[in-house]
Design an enzyme around this catalytic site. Structure first.
Site, PDB file in Angstrom:
ATOM      1  CB  ILE A   1      -0.914   0.011   1.241  1.00 44.62           C
ATOM      2  CG1 ILE A   1      -1.843  -1.190   1.214  1.00 44.62           C
ATOM      3  CG2 ILE A   1      -1.693   1.297   1.345  1.00 44.62           C
ATOM      4  CD1 ILE A   1      -2.664  -1.364   2.455  1.00 44.62           C
ATOM      5  CB  CYS A   2       1.579   3.844  -2.355  1.00 43.64           C
ATOM      6  SG  CYS A   2       0.061   4.335  -3.183  1.00 43.64           S
ATOM      7  CB  VAL A   3      -2.570   5.506   0.933  1.00 44.87           C
ATOM      8  CG1 VAL A   3      -3.247   6.630   1.680  1.00 44.87           C
ATOM      9  CG2 VAL A   3      -2.956   5.516  -0.527  1.00 44.87           C
TER      10      VAL A   3
ATOM     11  CB  SER B   1       4.112   8.992  -2.446  1.00 41.37           C
ATOM     12  OG  SER B   1       3.954   7.986  -1.489  1.00 41.37           O
TER      13      SER B   1
END
Length: 87
Positions: A5-7, A38
């Site tokens: 997950i990038c968040v 990101s």
């Protein structure tokens, strides 16, 4: 898919009191204003920043290749002679 997950809201800032409405608001914001610096997919993020037109073409191609069409989700047409009859 790796499940990464990038968040940060889901990755670093998550805790038991994080409301679903907050998570959905973060996802909505990313859909409106992406943050390619990101990105989970580094190649896509770099392409997004360097050439949005090329990124858009590749995204459209991936959607065409991997996305579902409306007809794929629709119920089978009983009057279609091209469909295989299981009987």
């Amino acid at each position: 898919a790796t499940g990464s997950i990038c968040v940060n809201t889901l990755k670093k800032d998550w805790n038991a009191t994080t409301a679903l409405s907050h998570v959905l608001a973060v996802i909505r914001c990313l859909l409106i204003v992406p943050f390619p610096e990101s990105s989970l997919n580094d190649e896509a993020g770099k392409l997004f920043m360097e050439s949005y037109e090329e990124y858009s073409k590749r995204a459209r191609l991936m959607a065409d290749v991997h996305g579902r069409t409306t007809s794929a989700c629709a119920a089978p047409d009983e009057d279609d002679p091209d469909q295989d009859d299981p009987d």
